[in-house]
Design an enzyme around this catalytic site. Structure first.
Site, mmCIF file in Angstrom:
data_model
loop_
_atom_site.group_PDB
_atom_site.id
_atom_site.type_symbol
_atom_site.label_atom_id
_atom_site.label_comp_id
_atom_site.label_asym_id
_atom_site.label_seq_id
_atom_site.Cartn_x
_atom_site.Cartn_y
_atom_site.Cartn_z
ATOM 1 N N CYS A 43 37.011 35.973 47.999
ATOM 2 C CA CYS A 43 37.093 37.314 47.418
ATOM 3 C C CYS A 43 36.086 38.312 47.985
ATOM 4 O O CYS A 43 36.483 39.419 48.351
ATOM 5 C CB CYS A 43 36.915 37.301 45.904
ATOM 6 S SG CYS A 43 37.371 35.815 45.094
ATOM 7 N N ARG B 126 33.312 23.869 48.160
ATOM 8 C CA ARG B 126 32.737 23.823 46.815
ATOM 9 C C ARG B 126 32.124 22.456 46.599
ATOM 10 O O ARG B 126 32.764 21.440 46.850
ATOM 11 C CB ARG B 126 33.820 24.081 45.760
ATOM 12 C CG ARG B 126 34.503 25.419 45.967
ATOM 13 C CD ARG B 126 35.605 25.660 44.976
ATOM 14 N NE ARG B 126 36.291 26.906 45.320
ATOM 15 C CZ ARG B 126 37.318 27.416 44.641
ATOM 16 N NH1 ARG B 126 37.754 26.799 43.561
ATOM 17 N NH2 ARG B 126 37.892 28.542 45.023
ATOM 18 N N GLN C 294 42.681 27.956 51.177
ATOM 19 C CA GLN C 294 43.576 28.670 50.270
ATOM 20 C C GLN C 294 44.407 29.682 51.046
ATOM 21 O O GLN C 294 43.900 30.301 51.972
ATOM 22 C CB GLN C 294 42.760 29.453 49.235
ATOM 23 C CG GLN C 294 41.911 28.589 48.339
ATOM 24 C CD GLN C 294 41.084 29.455 47.403
ATOM 25 O OE1 GLN C 294 40.364 30.334 47.842
ATOM 26 N NE2 GLN C 294 41.199 29.199 46.107
ATOM 27 N N ASP D 76 45.003 32.747 50.539
ATOM 28 C CA ASP D 76 44.346 33.622 49.580
ATOM 29 C C ASP D 76 44.663 35.083 49.864
ATOM 30 O O ASP D 76 44.624 35.502 51.016
ATOM 31 C CB ASP D 76 42.828 33.395 49.707
ATOM 32 C CG ASP D 76 42.103 33.655 48.410
ATOM 33 O OD1 ASP D 76 42.769 34.031 47.431
ATOM 34 O OD2 ASP D 76 40.872 33.475 48.386
ATOM 35 N N HIS E 132 44.034 39.186 48.112
ATOM 36 C CA HIS E 132 43.516 40.056 47.069
ATOM 37 C C HIS E 132 44.237 41.376 47.175
ATOM 38 O O HIS E 132 44.250 41.994 48.227
ATOM 39 C CB HIS E 132 42.000 40.205 47.194
ATOM 40 C CG HIS E 132 41.310 38.913 46.908
ATOM 41 N ND1 HIS E 132 41.109 37.953 47.873
ATOM 42 C CD2 HIS E 132 40.853 38.381 45.743
ATOM 43 C CE1 HIS E 132 40.525 36.900 47.318
ATOM 44 N NE2 HIS E 132 40.364 37.128 46.039
ATOM 45 N N LYS F 90 45.088 35.250 33.600
ATOM 46 C CA LYS F 90 45.727 34.688 34.798
ATOM 47 C C LYS F 90 47.067 34.062 34.474
ATOM 48 O O LYS F 90 47.391 33.797 33.311
ATOM 49 C CB LYS F 90 44.813 33.644 35.431
ATOM 50 C CG LYS F 90 44.537 32.449 34.530
ATOM 51 C CD LYS F 90 43.760 31.364 35.264
ATOM 52 C CE LYS F 90 43.489 30.173 34.348
ATOM 53 N NZ LYS F 90 42.850 29.056 35.042
ATOM 54 N N HIS G 115 43.968 38.590 42.315
ATOM 55 C CA HIS G 115 43.689 37.467 43.226
ATOM 56 C C HIS G 115 44.879 36.524 43.120
ATOM 57 O O HIS G 115 45.319 36.209 42.027
ATOM 58 C CB HIS G 115 42.390 36.789 42.755
ATOM 59 C CG HIS G 115 42.150 35.429 43.336
ATOM 60 N ND1 HIS G 115 41.018 35.129 44.057
ATOM 61 C CD2 HIS G 115 42.874 34.294 43.299
ATOM 62 C CE1 HIS G 115 41.064 33.866 44.444
ATOM 63 N NE2 HIS G 115 42.184 33.330 43.995
#
Length: 671
Positions: free
Chosen positions: A361, A390, A408, A410, A412, A494, A540
């Site tokens: 992000c 992580r 990911q 990913d 945004h 979410k 996201h």
RNA sequence: GCCGAGGUAGCUCAGUUCGGUAGAGCGCCCGCCUUGUAAGCGGAUGGUCAGGGGUUCGAAUCCCCUCCUCGGCUCCA
């Protein structure tokens, strides 16, 4: 009190003597269908031998329904606790609820249970079932309950916690007493032998099957440690998991499913099919995509890259590390520091430490804020296949399903408030298209998680608006959804989307989240038509979720036998003798010319051995060629699935497989 | 992180009880065979018994520590 009562079942009614039980009512109403374990009286679950009130609406609960199985399993948990008490008299009982596909019961014992203990407990349970003990419900006063369970500290706690309202949810204590309008009804179930002696009693909400011989099939599966009340600061108890079913046949089917799941484990198939590798040298939670797995992954990446471009996303590339300051601004250090790998101190870094990124992000926000943005260009959809790291706690890592390093898909999305619904709906539709493309069918569950107790301060109006927007967006897609109250992230609500695999297991894959936190922290703005700065909404979303995780789900769902368009090797040509190697090469060349991934098996093996190799490596097509095929320029096709075909012209097969791959067909007859 | 079970050849596992020269099957590799729809035959290669320390004349085996894996709990932004 009248001497007769009236009971109903749908439109039917019957009169009974006062004091009649649920089973008597059901019989009088001729409402017993098949095997029933309990009743539903005025909407409430009810023991079959419990008296029904006058005017009650009564239904039976079938043993083979989800509700019936839960009752059956709950009763089995009680029998297990009795058996444990017989064998380990000092055991203290905690809770023993039914769960999906089974039940557990937690005990405080002097030493953990061994596999041999489980065998003994199971044998003792069989004896208890044969004793035909009745489950007898009794309402007791709070003080009497406390007296009766004085030597059971966990039961005592449940009574006290329920009394002061601490335990309210099924999560805290799934079999805690019932609370209605603030009034607690404490009930004890006594297991009574045919000779009327009481074998065992437990504090329990019920209901239960009438007697222990009404448990047709069960099995204890494993034991494991579990915290009391699920909290890390509480004592570690010993949990025994088991399963129980309405018939031996259903139990066998369930145990076979467990075996099947083991066979399909992506860690095992990943090794056997040389898809992925987890070398110790890398460290826990880190993996390598071997060439075979990398081909599958490339298809996933190509698909998502093409589709994101087509749908107006803007790809970016960002680094894997950044200065600690970035993570201070984003709040990750403060909120999730424990889940980040430690900082890298650099000699010439001027004291600045660097961190591996746990999320993409902040980078995407910096991409957005690289210049002033106008309301006219919103929504801006920044996207990347971003690899994150992580530092997951050591006990949770699991192959590629829960990794420490993963990628990911990913994105945004920065948009105006009025664009949120459309953007979110598009994300959900996108996810649905993705599941279809990769053979997982329609989403099995769409869950909207709302504001949790611990969430960022303020923004009350935003929470309300965003939750409403998510619901409206899902409604737009026409998909069914459910609300998970309080399960949202602290920074926004979410949507989680789940899919079901070929053997019925459900996996959480896609997540779409609204974030109120980061746009503030990074002071993200756009210029509106009024010339003033406004804060955009940030959505996201990761559709695969994690590439590794989705990949693993596919491996397990397809049992390693990928649809042709995904298969690492799509066809293997097998010459029946080495004098046909030349023609085999020609066949392979013709396929390769059409971008088919093909190999020729020229090993010094018999035809049978080569065919076996093709089958065990799950190649979609084996093409056998010998004299007649060379003569007629044909192939004999032995597909991984489906029937063999002989004398198929080579050109015809090339056209067929080409179409199958191009259309990305996944309509397999999965075994 | 916590509770438990494990770690022996590329894979699956035996050997550990009771300390005494490290094994099998499959795979890989090499040869022979020249094959018609799920395992032809022979040979060779392959191990710091997870790592470190200790006990012992001697440790895969007994003890301690660490690492890793598995099943759960907790966690999953």
């Amino acid at each position: 009190m009248s001497s007769t009562i009236s009971v109903r079942h749908g439109d039917a009614s019957a009169d009974l003597e006062s004091g009649a039980t649920a089973i008597q009512a059901l019989k009088a109403l001729e409402a017993v269908r098949g095997q029933i374990v309990a009743a539903r009286v005025d909407g409430q679950e009810w023991d079959l031998d419990r008296e029904v009130p006058d005017g009650a609406q009564v239904e039976g609960i079938a043993a083979d329904s989800d509700e019936g199985r839960a009752i059956l399993r709950h009763s089995t948990a009680h029998v297990m606790a009795q058996a444990v008490t017989d064998l380990f008299p000092n055991a203290k009982w905690a809770i023993g609820p039914p769960i999906e596909d089974g039940f557990y019961y937690d005990f405080d014992v002097e030493r953990p249970f061994t596999a041999e203990d489980l065998d003994k407990i199971e044998a003792r349970m069989v004896e208890l079932l044969r004793e035909k003990q009745r489950f007898v419900r009794e309402e007791v006063a709070r003080d009497d309950a406390l007296t009766e369970f004085a030597d059971q500290p966990y039961k005592t706690q449940i009574i006290e916690l329920v009394g002061d309202g601490t335990i309210a949810s099924a999560v805290d204590a799934p079999d805690a007493p019932e609370v209605t309008d603030g009034n607690v009804t404490f009930t004890v179930y006594r297991n009574v032998r045919p000779d009327q002696t009481v074998a065992w009693s437990d504090l329990c909400r019920g209901p239960h099957v009438p007697s222990t011989d009404r448990i047709p099939a069960f099995k204890l599966l494993r034991s494991a440690g579990a915290y009391w009340r699920g909290q890390e600061d509480q004592p570690m108890l010993q949990r025994i998991y088991g399963t129980a079913w309405e018939s031996k046949k259903a139990l066998t089917k369930h145990l076979e499913m467990i075996e099947e799941a083991k066979k399909r484990d992506h860690r095992k198939l990943g090794r056997d099919l040389e898809l992925v590798h987890f070398p110790d040298e890398l460290g826990p939670g880190l993996s390598i995509f071997l060439p075979n797995g990398a081909i599958v992954r490339k298809q996933m990446e190509d698909w998502i890259r093409d589709e994101t471009l087509r749908r107006g996303y803007q790809p970016v590339y960002t680094p894997h590390i950044a200065k600690e300051d970035l993570w201070r601004i984003s709040g990750h250090l403060e909120n999730y520091g424990e889940l980040m790998y430690p900082g890298m101190e650099l000699e010439d870094g001027g004291g600045a430490a660097y961190r591996l990124k746990p999320m993409n992000c902040p980078f995407h926000i910096l991409a957005f804020t690289s210049r002033t943005r106008s309301y006219r260009e919103l929504p801006v959809r920044i996207s990347e296949l971003g690899t994150v790291y992580r530092y997951e706690r050591s006990g949770v890592v699991n192959g590629m399903l829960r990794a420490r390093g993963f990628t990911q898909d990913d994105s945004h999305i920065f948009c105006r408030p009025d664009q949120v619904v459309d953007e979110v709906a598009d994300c959900v539709e996108f996810a649905r298209d993705l599941y279809r493309a990769f053979g997982l069918g329609d989403p099995s569950r769409v869950a909207i998680s709302t504001r949790p107790a611990k969430s960022i301060a303020g923004h009350d109006d935003k929470w309300e608006a965003a939750e409403a927007a998510l619901i409206e967006a899902v409604q737009k897609t026409g998909l069914e959804y459910e609300i998970d109250p309080g399960e949202g992230a602290f920074y926004g609500p979410k949507i989680d989307i789940h899919a079901r695999d070929a053997i019925g297991r459900e996996w959480q894959l896609t997540t779409v989240q609204v974030d109120f936190n980061l746009p503030e922290r990074f002071d993200v703005t756009y210029v509106g038509d009024d010339g003033a700065k406004h804060r955009p909404y940030m959505v996201h979303r990761a559709l695969f979720g994690s590439i590794e995780r989705f990949f693993s789900v596919m491996v397990e769902s397809f049992n390693g036998a990928f649809p042709t368009w995904l298969a690492p090797v799509q066809a293997v040509v097998i010459p029946v003798a080495d004098e046909f190697d030349g023609y085999a090469d020609e066949v392979a060349a013709a396929l390769r010319a059409n971008d088919v991934r093909v190999e020729v098996d020229v090993a010094d093996d018999t035809l049978g051995a080569k065919i076996r190799r093709g089958q065990t490596s799950k190649v979609p097509y084996a093409l056998i060629v010998g004299a007649s095929e060379r003569e007629a320029r044909t192939v004999a096709i032995r597909p991984y699935r489906g029937d063999q075909r002989k004398d198929v012209p080579l050109d015809e097969f090339v056209t067929e497989i080409d179409a199958e791959i191009r259309e990305r067909r996944t309509d397999l007859d999965l075994p």
